[in-house]
Design a protein around this motif. Structure first.
Motif, PDB file in Angstrom:
ATOM      1  N   LEU A  45     -71.414 -54.687   5.621  1.00 42.10           N
ATOM      2  CA  LEU A  45     -71.294 -53.473   6.437  1.00 42.10           C
ATOM      3  C   LEU A  45     -71.257 -52.219   5.576  1.00 42.10           C
ATOM      4  CD1 LEU A  45     -68.721 -54.573   9.171  1.00 42.10           C
ATOM      5  CD2 LEU A  45     -71.207 -54.616   9.266  1.00 42.10           C
ATOM      6  N   ARG A  46     -70.610 -52.305   4.422  1.00 46.51           N
ATOM      7  CA  ARG A  46     -70.569 -51.138   3.533  1.00 46.51           C
ATOM      8  C   ARG A  46     -71.972 -50.769   3.066  1.00 46.51           C
ATOM      9  NH1 ARG A  46     -65.704 -53.419   1.480  1.00 46.51           N
ATOM     10  NH2 ARG A  46     -66.864 -54.564  -0.133  1.00 46.51           N
ATOM     11  N   THR A  47     -72.783 -51.767   2.804  1.00 50.02           N
ATOM     12  CA  THR A  47     -74.130 -51.521   2.286  1.00 50.02           C
ATOM     13  C   THR A  47     -75.120 -51.147   3.386  1.00 50.02           C
ATOM     14  OG1 THR A  47     -73.726 -53.097   0.505  1.00 50.02           O
ATOM     15  CG2 THR A  47     -76.016 -52.530   0.964  1.00 50.02           C
ATOM     16  N   ASP A  48     -75.105 -51.899   4.475  1.00 47.81           N
ATOM     17  CA  ASP A  48     -76.156 -51.786   5.491  1.00 47.81           C
ATOM     18  C   ASP A  48     -75.709 -51.131   6.787  1.00 47.81           C
ATOM     19  OD1 ASP A  48     -77.787 -53.154   3.706  1.00 47.81           O
ATOM     20  OD2 ASP A  48     -77.265 -55.122   4.541  1.00 47.81           O
ATOM     21  N   GLY A  49     -74.402 -50.937   6.980  1.00 47.38           N
ATOM     22  CA  GLY A  49     -73.924 -50.427   8.251  1.00 47.38           C
ATOM     23  C   GLY A  49     -74.014 -51.497   9.332  1.00 47.38           C
ATOM     24  N   VAL A  50     -73.821 -51.083  10.573  1.00 49.76           N
ATOM     25  CA  VAL A  50     -73.981 -51.977  11.721  1.00 49.76           C
ATOM     26  C   VAL A  50     -75.319 -51.663  12.366  1.00 49.76           C
ATOM     27  CG1 VAL A  50     -73.024 -52.784  13.909  1.00 49.76           C
ATOM     28  CG2 VAL A  50     -71.485 -51.993  12.099  1.00 49.76           C
ATOM     29  N   ARG A  51     -76.176 -52.668  12.442  1.00 46.17           N
ATOM     30  CA  ARG A  51     -77.516 -52.490  12.999  1.00 46.17           C
ATOM     31  C   ARG A  51     -77.547 -53.068  14.408  1.00 46.17           C
ATOM     32  NH1 ARG A  51     -80.418 -55.499   8.239  1.00 46.17           N
ATOM     33  NH2 ARG A  51     -78.303 -56.369   8.100  1.00 46.17           N
ATOM     34  N   VAL A  52     -77.921 -52.241  15.359  1.00 46.92           N
ATOM     35  CA  VAL A  52     -77.916 -52.623  16.772  1.00 46.92           C
ATOM     36  C   VAL A  52     -79.338 -52.631  17.311  1.00 46.92           C
ATOM     37  CG1 VAL A  52     -77.174 -51.939  19.098  1.00 46.92           C
ATOM     38  CG2 VAL A  52     -75.591 -51.729  17.166  1.00 46.92           C
ATOM     39  N   ARG A  53     -79.642 -53.696  18.055  1.00 46.33           N
ATOM     40  CA  ARG A  53     -80.884 -53.754  18.832  1.00 46.33           C
ATOM     41  C   ARG A  53     -80.490 -53.862  20.292  1.00 46.33           C
ATOM     42  NH1 ARG A  53     -82.524 -57.321  14.326  1.00 46.33           N
ATOM     43  NH2 ARG A  53     -82.074 -59.184  15.577  1.00 46.33           N
ATOM     44  N   SER A  54     -80.828 -52.841  21.075  1.00 46.91           N
ATOM     45  CA  SER A  54     -80.356 -52.774  22.457  1.00 46.91           C
ATOM     46  C   SER A  54     -81.386 -52.087  23.339  1.00 46.91           C
ATOM     47  CB  SER A  54     -79.031 -52.001  22.520  1.00 46.91           C
ATOM     48  OG  SER A  54     -78.668 -51.705  23.845  1.00 46.91           O
ATOM     49  N   THR A  55     -81.738 -52.732  24.446  1.00 50.51           N
ATOM     50  CA  THR A  55     -82.623 -52.086  25.418  1.00 50.51           C
ATOM     51  C   THR A  55     -81.885 -50.978  26.156  1.00 50.51           C
ATOM     52  OG1 THR A  55     -82.032 -53.796  27.029  1.00 50.51           O
ATOM     53  CG2 THR A  55     -84.030 -54.148  25.746  1.00 50.51           C
ATOM     54  N   ARG A  56     -80.563 -51.072  26.228  1.00 57.13           N
ATOM     55  CA  ARG A  56     -79.769 -50.079  26.951  1.00 57.13           C
ATOM     56  C   ARG A  56     -79.453 -48.862  26.087  1.00 57.13           C
ATOM     57  NH1 ARG A  56     -77.489 -46.587  28.918  1.00 57.13           N
ATOM     58  NH2 ARG A  56     -75.741 -46.525  30.393  1.00 57.13           N
ATOM     59  N   PHE A  57     -79.119 -49.084  24.825  1.00 59.22           N
ATOM     60  CA  PHE A  57     -78.666 -47.991  23.961  1.00 59.22           C
ATOM     61  C   PHE A  57     -79.634 -47.675  22.827  1.00 59.22           C
ATOM     62  CE2 PHE A  57     -74.608 -49.999  25.472  1.00 59.22           C
ATOM     63  CZ  PHE A  57     -74.262 -48.986  26.363  1.00 59.22           C
ATOM     64  N   GLY A  58     -80.735 -48.420  22.748  1.00 56.78           N
ATOM     65  CA  GLY A  58     -81.713 -48.176  21.708  1.00 56.78           C
ATOM     66  C   GLY A  58     -81.412 -48.972  20.443  1.00 56.78           C
ATOM     67  N   ASP A  59     -82.330 -48.901  19.505  1.00 59.76           N
ATOM     68  CA  ASP A  59     -82.162 -49.550  18.206  1.00 59.76           C
ATOM     69  C   ASP A  59     -81.693 -48.503  17.209  1.00 59.76           C
ATOM     70  OD1 ASP A  59     -83.224 -51.657  19.581  1.00 59.76           O
ATOM     71  OD2 ASP A  59     -85.109 -51.721  18.470  1.00 59.76           O
ATOM     72  N   PHE A  60     -80.577 -48.777  16.516  1.00 57.10           N
ATOM     73  CA  PHE A  60     -80.045 -47.782  15.586  1.00 57.10           C
ATOM     74  C   PHE A  60     -79.130 -48.462  14.586  1.00 57.10           C
ATOM     75  CE2 PHE A  60     -76.950 -48.161  18.964  1.00 57.10           C
ATOM     76  CZ  PHE A  60     -75.712 -47.997  18.363  1.00 57.10           C
ATOM     77  N   THR A  61     -78.832 -47.746  13.524  1.00 53.25           N
ATOM     78  CA  THR A  61     -77.886 -48.192  12.501  1.00 53.25           C
ATOM     79  C   THR A  61     -76.752 -47.188  12.419  1.00 53.25           C
ATOM     80  OG1 THR A  61     -79.594 -49.316  11.217  1.00 53.25           O
ATOM     81  CG2 THR A  61     -77.564 -48.741  10.063  1.00 53.25           C
ATOM     82  N   ALA A  62     -75.533 -47.682  12.411  1.00 52.51           N
ATOM     83  CA  ALA A  62     -74.355 -46.815  12.357  1.00 52.51           C
ATOM     84  C   ALA A  62     -73.550 -47.116  11.094  1.00 52.51           C
ATOM     85  CB  ALA A  62     -73.487 -47.025  13.593  1.00 52.51           C
TER      86      ALA A  62
END
Length: 304
Positions: A45-62
């Motif tokens: 998580l420190r290196t890559d963050g949290v990566r989300v794939r979601s049809t509702r909220f979109g694809d993004f990295t936090a």
């Protein structure tokens, strides 16, 4: 909350399917998020963050902060591990560390609030119920597949202003969030739906559609027993509505307990089936079908 700019500091214990999604959404909304996990996950998580794939909220990295133990007070600590991992996970949250912050368990079952109130400030334990299909497919990688994400936040004795502030933050971040006045009704509403679904899909290793078609009488009996237990405990009781909800769900739907069984992971059988039977015994409610199915699952699954 304590931050005058309405930016919260939120710890997430267990950044898996639900916790990872909430951590990412809150971070994207501008809140400070600390994910509590083992060192291997923390390093990812420190290196890559949290990566989300979601049809509702979109694809993004936090981007999130990480730690293996909570070392500072927070506005809220979201507990998003499963019951089977709860005791060792709570070692990452020393009893005094959350300070005045809320402890928000997103756990199945109805018995965990009392256990957490014995360990943390009773007036800061705020149970939550989440309705979402979200899975951790790899450390820090979350797939949110349902078109919805809904949270009910509650908490007997918790100041309403604290609940409202957290609900506002969660709602603004994405999930539709409501504050419910009746903790017992909120938890039993989920239990009444979850228990028959989880127990039968896992017992037979079948998706919901096959359970509906091939084990209808058993499903109906379990729903009626669960509704009677819920009513005795002060919760809602509407077996016809529960059956109608099952009929409306996609036939391919599986319960999380079934997926755990398929993967050889420990089952939340005691937190769901065991808690149901203990409540039935306390209130003198007959539950022969529940008792039989839970017993069969304990025999069949070595991790139950």
């Amino acid at each position: 909350m304590t931050n005058p700019a309405n930016e919260l500091t939120v710890a997430v214990l267990g950044p898996g399917g639900v916790g990872g999604l909430l951590a990412a959404l809150l971070s994207r909304a501008g809140h400070r998020v600390i994910c509590l996990s083992g060192e291997e996950t923390a390093a990812t998580l420190r290196t890559d963050g949290v990566r989300v794939r979601s049809t509702r909220f979109g694809d993004f990295t936090a981007r999130v902060e990480t730690a293996t133990e909570l070392r500072e007070p927070v506005d809220a600590c979201l507990v998003t591990v499963k019951h089977t991992a709860l005791d060792p996970a709570l070692r990452r949250v020393p009893a005094a560390t959350p300070g005045d912050g809320l402890l928000v368990p997103f756990l199945n079952g109805v018995e965990h609030p009392a256990a957490l109130r014995a360990r943390y400030r009773p007036d800061r334990v705020a149970p939550a119920v989440v309705r979402v299909e979200s899975t951790r497919v790899a450390p820090g990688v979350i797939e949110h597949t349902s078109p919805f994400a809904e949270i009910d936040l509650t908490g007997t004795g918790v100041p309403r202003a604290r609940l409202d502030a957290l609900a506002e933050a969660l709602g603004a971040a994405g999930p539709a969030t409501r504050v419910q006045d009746d903790e017992t009704a909120t938890l039993w509403a989920k239990m009444s739906f979850l228990a028959p679904f989880a127990l039968l899909t896992t017992r037979y290793g079948l998706p919901l559609g096959d359970v509906r078609a091939r084990h209808r009488d058993e499903l109906t009996a379990l729903v009626e027993e669960t509704a009677a237990i819920s009513r005795a405990c002060g919760g809602p009781s509407d077996p016809a509505q529960a059956l109608a909800r099952y009929d409306a769900f996609p036939p391919t739907m599986k319960s999380s307990m079934q997926r755990d069984a398929e993967a050889g992971r420990p089952l939340e059988l005691d937190a769901i089936g065991g808690a149901l039977l203990r409540a039935a015994e306390r209130h003198g409610v007959p539950a022969p079908v529940t008792d039989r199915v839970v017993g069969e699952l304990r025999l069949v699954h070595p991790f139950a």
